[in-house]
Design an enzyme around this catalytic site. Structure first.
Site, PDB file in Angstrom:
ATOM      1  N   LYS A 174       0.807  -1.234   0.000  1.00  0.00           N
ATOM      2  CA  LYS A 174       0.000   0.000   0.000  1.00  0.00           C
ATOM      3  C   LYS A 174       0.837   1.281   0.000  1.00  0.00           C
ATOM      4  CE  LYS A 174      -4.103  -1.770   2.405  1.00  0.00           C
ATOM      5  NZ  LYS A 174      -5.074  -1.399   3.454  1.00  0.00           N
ATOM      6  N   ASP A 194     -10.114   3.427   2.240  1.00  0.00           N
ATOM      7  CA  ASP A 194     -10.338   2.968   3.627  1.00  0.00           C
ATOM      8  C   ASP A 194     -11.095   4.023   4.443  1.00  0.00           C
ATOM      9  OD1 ASP A 194      -9.318   0.420   3.518  1.00  0.00           O
ATOM     10  OD2 ASP A 194      -7.290   0.998   4.119  1.00  0.00           O
ATOM     11  N   ILE A 249     -12.233  -1.775  14.382  1.00  0.00           N
ATOM     12  CA  ILE A 249     -11.979  -2.132  12.989  1.00  0.00           C
ATOM     13  C   ILE A 249     -11.453  -3.556  12.857  1.00  0.00           C
ATOM     14  CG2 ILE A 249     -11.617   0.287  12.358  1.00  0.00           C
ATOM     15  CD1 ILE A 249      -8.763  -0.523  11.778  1.00  0.00           C
TER      16      ILE A 249
HETATM   17  P1  NAP Z   1      -0.263  -1.657  12.096  1.00  0.00           P
HETATM   18  O1  NAP Z   1       0.103  -0.566  11.162  1.00  0.00           O
HETATM   19  O2  NAP Z   1       0.669  -2.789  12.325  1.00  0.00           O
HETATM   20  O3  NAP Z   1      -0.592  -0.970  13.537  1.00  0.00           O
HETATM   21  C1  NAP Z   1      -0.896  -1.766  14.662  1.00  0.00           C
HETATM   22  C2  NAP Z   1      -1.397  -0.875  15.791  1.00  0.00           C
HETATM   23  O4  NAP Z   1      -1.766  -1.716  16.892  1.00  0.00           O
HETATM   24  C3  NAP Z   1      -0.346   0.111  16.313  1.00  0.00           C
HETATM   25  O5  NAP Z   1      -0.995   1.273  16.755  1.00  0.00           O
HETATM   26  C4  NAP Z   1       0.263  -0.678  17.494  1.00  0.00           C
HETATM   27  O6  NAP Z   1       0.824   0.136  18.475  1.00  0.00           O
HETATM   28  C5  NAP Z   1      -0.988  -1.330  18.044  1.00  0.00           C
HETATM   29  N1  NAP Z   1      -0.624  -2.510  18.845  1.00  0.00           N
HETATM   30  C6  NAP Z   1      -0.186  -3.704  18.391  1.00  0.00           C
HETATM   31  N2  NAP Z   1       0.071  -4.531  19.437  1.00  0.00           N
HETATM   32  C7  NAP Z   1      -0.197  -3.815  20.575  1.00  0.00           C
HETATM   33  C8  NAP Z   1      -0.141  -4.115  21.961  1.00  0.00           C
HETATM   34  N3  NAP Z   1       0.263  -5.325  22.416  1.00  0.00           N
HETATM   35  N4  NAP Z   1      -0.512  -3.156  22.853  1.00  0.00           N
HETATM   36  C9  NAP Z   1      -0.935  -1.929  22.416  1.00  0.00           C
HETATM   37  N5  NAP Z   1      -1.013  -1.594  21.098  1.00  0.00           N
HETATM   38  C10 NAP Z   1      -0.650  -2.535  20.189  1.00  0.00           C
HETATM   39  O7  NAP Z   1      -1.640  -2.339  11.670  1.00  0.00           O
HETATM   40  P2  NAP Z   1      -2.861  -1.647  10.897  1.00  0.00           P
HETATM   41  O8  NAP Z   1      -2.682  -1.835   9.450  1.00  0.00           O
HETATM   42  O9  NAP Z   1      -3.034  -0.281  11.438  1.00  0.00           O
HETATM   43  O10 NAP Z   1      -4.078  -2.594  11.321  1.00  0.00           O
HETATM   44  C11 NAP Z   1      -4.598  -2.585  12.634  1.00  0.00           C
HETATM   45  C12 NAP Z   1      -5.808  -3.522  12.712  1.00  0.00           C
HETATM   46  O11 NAP Z   1      -6.840  -3.021  11.878  1.00  0.00           O
HETATM   47  C13 NAP Z   1      -5.527  -4.937  12.217  1.00  0.00           C
HETATM   48  O12 NAP Z   1      -6.176  -5.833  13.087  1.00  0.00           O
HETATM   49  C14 NAP Z   1      -6.171  -4.984  10.847  1.00  0.00           C
HETATM   50  O13 NAP Z   1      -6.615  -6.289  10.503  1.00  0.00           O
HETATM   51  C15 NAP Z   1      -7.350  -4.056  11.051  1.00  0.00           C
HETATM   52  N6  NAP Z   1      -7.826  -3.421   9.817  1.00  0.00           N
HETATM   53  C16 NAP Z   1      -9.141  -3.545   9.506  1.00  0.00           C
HETATM   54  C17 NAP Z   1      -9.627  -2.942   8.379  1.00  0.00           C
HETATM   55  C18 NAP Z   1     -11.080  -3.081   8.037  1.00  0.00           C
HETATM   56  O14 NAP Z   1     -11.438  -2.871   6.869  1.00  0.00           O
HETATM   57  N7  NAP Z   1     -11.932  -3.396   8.988  1.00  0.00           N
HETATM   58  C19 NAP Z   1      -8.775  -2.190   7.539  1.00  0.00           C
HETATM   59  C20 NAP Z   1      -7.431  -2.066   7.897  1.00  0.00           C
HETATM   60  C21 NAP Z   1      -6.967  -2.701   9.033  1.00  0.00           C
HETATM   61  P3  NAP Z   1       2.416   0.478  18.426  1.00  0.00           P
HETATM   62  O15 NAP Z   1       2.541   1.644  17.477  1.00  0.00           O
HETATM   63  O16 NAP Z   1       2.748   0.810  19.825  1.00  0.00           O
HETATM   64  O17 NAP Z   1       3.115  -0.749  17.924  1.00  0.00           O
END
Ligand code: NAP
Length: 288
Positions: free
Chosen positions: A71, A108, A231
């Protein structure tokens, strides 16, 4: 399904790609609308992305979705970016224009707002709490900014990432000449207190997703007419949504965002505006 020699072809690039729900999603719409077309998953390695994108007009594809890990990298290979793609800093939908140029969009933010509205929420200039500062949080903050929701109280485990995200939006606004979104960074250990008078709580972290730790948050301070959305969509009803339902709050699950974000691409490639229906949810969930 059979297609003719003039079928419209689109697809999705990812690495890996086998887990993608997009072929099932677009396949449902192609079938419902009896379209002479196909939506194909392509396993594209990161180093092959530039060549794969260049191949789109050569092969006559209408466009593609992009998923992990393409992306962000794709942005620099587009002939033009939509304002949403620029604000989010990533492309999830590519359309080949009539000259063969690639237009990069990010749907998104649209999907997030459309899903909330489907769930009965409507935007207002009132406080919202967003948890997370990754790619999904970027789209969520962009969506809330565009919808006039705010201030946005942004809280992330790694505080610097939230600070950097707020700075990203200030930079974009300055470049566009538009007013900056009101983003207040809240330390992660103050997230419960930040919920007082918030009309919307968004979990945009991966906490609560199958295989990940649970999200710990006490939602007692949320007003009775607040909306809570997660989400994460595996599971569909996360612990956060269960707790919000138990309090009688409006809840919106994460599947709607996934389904709605697919609509602009389908419309551009296949010239039909598809609907998010219970049948679509069932078709996608069967494969989840
Ligand atoms: P990402 O860029 O890897 O970001 C992950 C986020 O989660 C960061 O803010 C991270 O905090 C936090 N996190 C992870 N482990 C943690 C923990 N143990 N304690 C506290 N915070 C934690 O992932 P993303 O692309 O943003 O996706 C996030 C979620 O959204 C995923 O589950 C994905 O499947 C979902 N999603 C859904 C849709 C939809 O259409 N519904 C679209 C996109 C994504 P740090 O910065 O501190 O690591």
């Amino acid at each position: 399904m059979s297609i003719s020699g003039s079928a419209a072809i689109a697809g999705v690039f990812g690495w890996p790609i086998a887990h993608s729900l997009s072929p099932r999603l677009h396949g449902h719409w192609l079938s419902v609308h009896a379209i002479d077309g196909a939506y194909v998953p392509f396993a594209v390695r990161p180093r092959a992305l530039p060549a794969a994108l260049r191949a789109l007009p050569i092969l006559g594809l209408r466009g593609v979705n992009l998923t992990i890990p393409h992306k962000v990298a794709a942005s620099s290979h587009m002939a033009a970016l939509t304002p949403a793609a620029r604000r989010i800093g990533a492309v999830n939908t590519v359309t080949v224009d009539t000259d063969g140029g690639l237009i990069g969009d990010n749907t998104d933010a649209y999907g997030f707002i459309a899903s909330l509205q489907d769930g009965g929420w409507s935007p207002s200039p009132s406080p919202a709490v967003v948890l997370g500062a990754g790619g999904a949080a970027r789209a969520v903050c962009t969506a809330l900014w565009q919808a006039g929701v705010g201030p946005i109280r942004l809280s992330n485990r790694t505080n610097e990432r939230a600070v950097a995200l707020a700075a990203h939006f200030s930079d974009i606004a300055a470049r566009e000449g538009s007013p900056s979104p009101a983003i207040e960074v809240v330390p992660w250990h103050h997230r419960d207190a930040a919920l007082a008078d918030a009309m919307l709580l968004v979990n945009a972290t991966s906490l609560g997703m199958v295989g990940n730790p649970a999200l710990t948050i006490d939602i007692a301070k949320l007003p009775d007419d607040a909306t809570v959305t997660d989400i994460v969509y595996t599971p569909l009803t996360t612990d956060l949504l269960q707790a919000a339902s138990a309090r009688g709050l409006r809840t919106v699950d994460g599947l709607g965002m996934l389904l709605h974000q697919a609509r602009p691409g389908f419309r551009a490639w296949f010239a039909v505006d598809p609907e998010v229906t219970p049948a679509l949810r069932a078709a996608v969930l069967n494969d989840a």
